[in-house]
Write a protein that holds these residues in place. Structure first.
Motif, PDB file in Angstrom:
ATOM      1  N   THR A  92      17.588  -7.668 -19.491  1.00  0.00           N
ATOM      2  CA  THR A  92      18.393  -7.612 -20.703  1.00  0.00           C
ATOM      3  C   THR A  92      18.046  -6.342 -21.468  1.00  0.00           C
ATOM      4  OG1 THR A  92      18.399 -10.009 -20.833  1.00  0.00           O
ATOM      5  CG2 THR A  92      18.956  -8.819 -22.842  1.00  0.00           C
ATOM      6  N   VAL A  93      19.063  -5.648 -21.938  1.00  0.00           N
ATOM      7  CA  VAL A  93      18.866  -4.400 -22.666  1.00  0.00           C
ATOM      8  C   VAL A  93      19.657  -4.464 -23.964  1.00  0.00           C
ATOM      9  CG1 VAL A  93      19.166  -1.894 -22.591  1.00  0.00           C
ATOM     10  CG2 VAL A  93      18.648  -3.136 -20.495  1.00  0.00           C
ATOM     11  N   LYS A  94      19.037  -4.076 -25.063  1.00  0.00           N
ATOM     12  CA  LYS A  94      19.728  -4.000 -26.344  1.00  0.00           C
ATOM     13  C   LYS A  94      20.194  -2.567 -26.546  1.00  0.00           C
ATOM     14  CE  LYS A  94      17.159  -7.755 -28.411  1.00  0.00           C
ATOM     15  NZ  LYS A  94      16.324  -8.216 -29.514  1.00  0.00           N
ATOM     16  N   LEU A  95      21.475  -2.403 -26.876  1.00  0.00           N
ATOM     17  CA  LEU A  95      22.066  -1.077 -27.036  1.00  0.00           C
ATOM     18  C   LEU A  95      22.627  -0.895 -28.436  1.00  0.00           C
ATOM     19  CD1 LEU A  95      24.160  -0.949 -23.733  1.00  0.00           C
ATOM     20  CD2 LEU A  95      21.922   0.066 -24.140  1.00  0.00           C
ATOM     21  N   PRO A  96      22.533   0.322 -28.971  1.00  0.00           N
ATOM     22  CA  PRO A  96      23.200   0.590 -30.240  1.00  0.00           C
ATOM     23  C   PRO A  96      24.712   0.558 -30.013  1.00  0.00           C
ATOM     24  CG  PRO A  96      22.193   2.592 -29.379  1.00  0.00           C
ATOM     25  CD  PRO A  96      21.784   1.467 -28.477  1.00  0.00           C
ATOM     26  N   PRO A  97      25.495   0.293 -31.050  1.00  0.00           N
ATOM     27  CA  PRO A  97      26.946   0.136 -30.893  1.00  0.00           C
ATOM     28  C   PRO A  97      27.638   1.319 -30.210  1.00  0.00           C
ATOM     29  CG  PRO A  97      26.282  -0.523 -33.099  1.00  0.00           C
ATOM     30  CD  PRO A  97      25.071   0.056 -32.437  1.00  0.00           C
ATOM     31  N   GLU A  98      27.235   2.549 -30.539  1.00  0.00           N
ATOM     32  CA  GLU A  98      27.912   3.703 -29.941  1.00  0.00           C
ATOM     33  C   GLU A  98      27.637   3.816 -28.442  1.00  0.00           C
ATOM     34  OE1 GLU A  98      24.017   5.129 -31.705  1.00  0.00           O
ATOM     35  OE2 GLU A  98      25.671   3.919 -32.435  1.00  0.00           O
ATOM     36  N   LEU A  99      26.434   3.457 -28.003  1.00  0.00           N
ATOM     37  CA  LEU A  99      26.120   3.493 -26.578  1.00  0.00           C
ATOM     38  C   LEU A  99      26.846   2.367 -25.841  1.00  0.00           C
ATOM     39  CD1 LEU A  99      24.610   4.908 -24.347  1.00  0.00           C
ATOM     40  CD2 LEU A  99      22.588   3.569 -24.915  1.00  0.00           C
ATOM     41  N   THR A 141      31.937  -2.699 -13.455  1.00  0.00           N
ATOM     42  CA  THR A 141      31.238  -3.469 -14.486  1.00  0.00           C
ATOM     43  C   THR A 141      30.239  -2.587 -15.237  1.00  0.00           C
ATOM     44  OG1 THR A 141      29.464  -4.101 -12.980  1.00  0.00           O
ATOM     45  CG2 THR A 141      31.391  -5.565 -13.096  1.00  0.00           C
ATOM     46  N   LYS A 142      29.836  -3.063 -16.400  1.00  0.00           N
ATOM     47  CA  LYS A 142      28.794  -2.365 -17.146  1.00  0.00           C
ATOM     48  C   LYS A 142      27.511  -2.316 -16.330  1.00  0.00           C
ATOM     49  CE  LYS A 142      30.161  -3.606 -21.874  1.00  0.00           C
ATOM     50  NZ  LYS A 142      29.684  -4.293 -23.096  1.00  0.00           N
ATOM     51  N   SER A 143      27.203  -3.409 -15.655  1.00  0.00           N
ATOM     52  CA  SER A 143      25.994  -3.461 -14.831  1.00  0.00           C
ATOM     53  C   SER A 143      26.000  -2.380 -13.761  1.00  0.00           C
ATOM     54  CB  SER A 143      25.850  -4.830 -14.162  1.00  0.00           C
ATOM     55  OG  SER A 143      25.606  -5.822 -15.114  1.00  0.00           O
ATOM     56  N   SER A 144      27.149  -2.157 -13.151  1.00  0.00           N
ATOM     57  CA  SER A 144      27.255  -1.138 -12.108  1.00  0.00           C
ATOM     58  C   SER A 144      27.027   0.259 -12.681  1.00  0.00           C
ATOM     59  CB  SER A 144      28.627  -1.221 -11.445  1.00  0.00           C
ATOM     60  OG  SER A 144      28.748  -0.234 -10.448  1.00  0.00           O
ATOM     61  N   VAL A 145      27.585   0.538 -13.850  1.00  0.00           N
ATOM     62  CA  VAL A 145      27.396   1.839 -14.492  1.00  0.00           C
ATOM     63  C   VAL A 145      25.914   2.044 -14.822  1.00  0.00           C
ATOM     64  CG1 VAL A 145      27.928   3.260 -16.524  1.00  0.00           C
ATOM     65  CG2 VAL A 145      29.738   1.916 -15.413  1.00  0.00           C
ATOM     66  N   ILE A 146      25.274   1.014 -15.346  1.00  0.00           N
ATOM     67  CA  ILE A 146      23.851   1.102 -15.682  1.00  0.00           C
ATOM     68  C   ILE A 146      23.021   1.323 -14.427  1.00  0.00           C
ATOM     69  CG2 ILE A 146      21.865  -0.206 -16.562  1.00  0.00           C
ATOM     70  CD1 ILE A 146      23.870  -1.520 -18.551  1.00  0.00           C
ATOM     71  N   ARG A 147      23.302   0.570 -13.349  1.00  0.00           N
ATOM     72  CA  ARG A 147      22.560   0.748 -12.094  1.00  0.00           C
ATOM     73  C   ARG A 147      22.711   2.161 -11.558  1.00  0.00           C
ATOM     74  NH1 ARG A 147      24.131  -4.506 -10.980  1.00  0.00           N
ATOM     75  NH2 ARG A 147      26.025  -3.792  -9.956  1.00  0.00           N
ATOM     76  N   ASP A 148      23.959   2.666 -11.529  1.00  0.00           N
ATOM     77  CA  ASP A 148      24.205   4.021 -11.022  1.00  0.00           C
ATOM     78  C   ASP A 148      23.473   5.059 -11.872  1.00  0.00           C
ATOM     79  OD1 ASP A 148      25.791   2.943  -9.046  1.00  0.00           O
ATOM     80  OD2 ASP A 148      27.691   3.533  -9.977  1.00  0.00           O
ATOM     81  N   SER A 149      23.502   4.889 -13.189  1.00  0.00           N
ATOM     82  CA  SER A 149      22.838   5.832 -14.087  1.00  0.00           C
ATOM     83  C   SER A 149      21.326   5.800 -13.894  1.00  0.00           C
ATOM     84  CB  SER A 149      23.175   5.515 -15.547  1.00  0.00           C
ATOM     85  OG  SER A 149      24.567   5.606 -15.757  1.00  0.00           O
ATOM     86  N   LEU A 150      20.772   4.610 -13.799  1.00  0.00           N
ATOM     87  CA  LEU A 150      19.334   4.488 -13.591  1.00  0.00           C
ATOM     88  C   LEU A 150      18.909   5.061 -12.242  1.00  0.00           C
ATOM     89  CD1 LEU A 150      18.530   0.968 -15.060  1.00  0.00           C
ATOM     90  CD2 LEU A 150      17.758   3.183 -15.915  1.00  0.00           C
ATOM     91  N   LYS A 151      19.744   4.886 -11.226  1.00  0.00           N
ATOM     92  CA  LYS A 151      19.419   5.426  -9.906  1.00  0.00           C
ATOM     93  C   LYS A 151      19.356   6.945  -9.953  1.00  0.00           C
ATOM     94  CE  LYS A 151      20.734   5.416  -5.055  1.00  0.00           C
ATOM     95  NZ  LYS A 151      20.185   6.736  -4.900  1.00  0.00           N
ATOM     96  N   ILE A 152      20.277   7.568 -10.663  1.00  0.00           N
ATOM     97  CA  ILE A 152      20.263   9.031 -10.785  1.00  0.00           C
ATOM     98  C   ILE A 152      18.979   9.488 -11.484  1.00  0.00           C
ATOM     99  CG2 ILE A 152      21.359  10.993 -11.930  1.00  0.00           C
ATOM    100  CD1 ILE A 152      24.066   9.574 -11.360  1.00  0.00           C
ATOM    101  N   VAL A 153      18.613   8.827 -12.581  1.00  0.00           N
ATOM    102  CA  VAL A 153      17.393   9.190 -13.300  1.00  0.00           C
ATOM    103  C   VAL A 153      16.173   8.968 -12.407  1.00  0.00           C
ATOM    104  CG1 VAL A 153      15.900   8.591 -15.251  1.00  0.00           C
ATOM    105  CG2 VAL A 153      18.367   8.771 -15.577  1.00  0.00           C
ATOM    106  N   TYR A 154      16.146   7.854 -11.707  1.00  0.00           N
ATOM    107  CA  TYR A 154      15.025   7.553 -10.804  1.00  0.00           C
ATOM    108  C   TYR A 154      14.919   8.603  -9.707  1.00  0.00           C
ATOM    109  CZ  TYR A 154      12.313   5.134  -7.227  1.00  0.00           C
ATOM    110  OH  TYR A 154      11.382   4.809  -6.281  1.00  0.00           O
ATOM    111  N   ASP A 155      16.053   8.952  -9.090  1.00  0.00           N
ATOM    112  CA  ASP A 155      16.048   9.946  -8.021  1.00  0.00           C
ATOM    113  C   ASP A 155      15.561  11.306  -8.523  1.00  0.00           C
ATOM    114  OD1 ASP A 155      16.977   8.080  -6.224  1.00  0.00           O
ATOM    115  OD2 ASP A 155      19.050   8.795  -6.240  1.00  0.00           O
ATOM    116  N   MET A 156      15.905  11.640  -9.757  1.00  0.00           N
ATOM    117  CA  MET A 156      15.525  12.937 -10.309  1.00  0.00           C
ATOM    118  C   MET A 156      14.090  12.956 -10.830  1.00  0.00           C
ATOM    119  SD  MET A 156      19.085  13.890 -12.176  1.00  0.00           S
ATOM    120  CE  MET A 156      18.878  15.653 -12.330  1.00  0.00           C
ATOM    121  N   SER A 157      13.460  11.798 -10.894  1.00  0.00           N
ATOM    122  CA  SER A 157      12.110  11.727 -11.447  1.00  0.00           C
ATOM    123  C   SER A 157      11.046  12.195 -10.461  1.00  0.00           C
ATOM    124  CB  SER A 157      11.791  10.297 -11.895  1.00  0.00           C
ATOM    125  OG  SER A 157      11.632   9.462 -10.759  1.00  0.00           O
ATOM    126  N   GLY A 158      11.446  12.499  -9.232  1.00  0.00           N
ATOM    127  CA  GLY A 158      10.483  12.981  -8.247  1.00  0.00           C
ATOM    128  C   GLY A 158       9.963  11.890  -7.336  1.00  0.00           C
TER     129      GLY A 158
END
Length: 80
Positions: free
Chosen positions: A5-12, A26-43
């Motif tokens: 569960t994640v709490k988000l500000p209204p604009e996000l 879905t929102k979940s899919s967008v979040i998963r894809d975004s997190l995967k990109i950040v994870y992949d770029m983290s080294g």
């Protein structure tokens, strides 16, 4: 899959909702894809390729020559 569960500000949340709707997912899919990109770029893993990041753009341009990259006639006058 685990649930988080994640709490988000209204604009996000508004951006997330719009992004999910525009990609017909879905929102979940967008979040998963975004997190995967950040994870992949983290080294921890190899960075995603340009193609992986932009996979939803492939094939969206219509009515173009199929041989654009391989037919020399399309390069006539290029760079002049």
């Amino acid at each position: 899959m685990k649930t988080t569960t994640v709490k988000l500000p209204p604009e996000l949340d508004a951006w997330l909702t719009a992004e999910a709707r525009s990609h017909h997912t879905t929102k979940s899919s967008v979040i998963r894809d975004s997190l995967k990109i950040v994870y992949d770029m983290s080294g921890k893993r190899n960075c995603p390729t340009f193609g992986e990041i932009n996979r939803d753009l492939a094939g969206i341009v219509k009515n173009t020559p199929r041989d654009l990259s391989s037919n020399p006639k399309h390069m006539e006058g290029y760079g002049d």
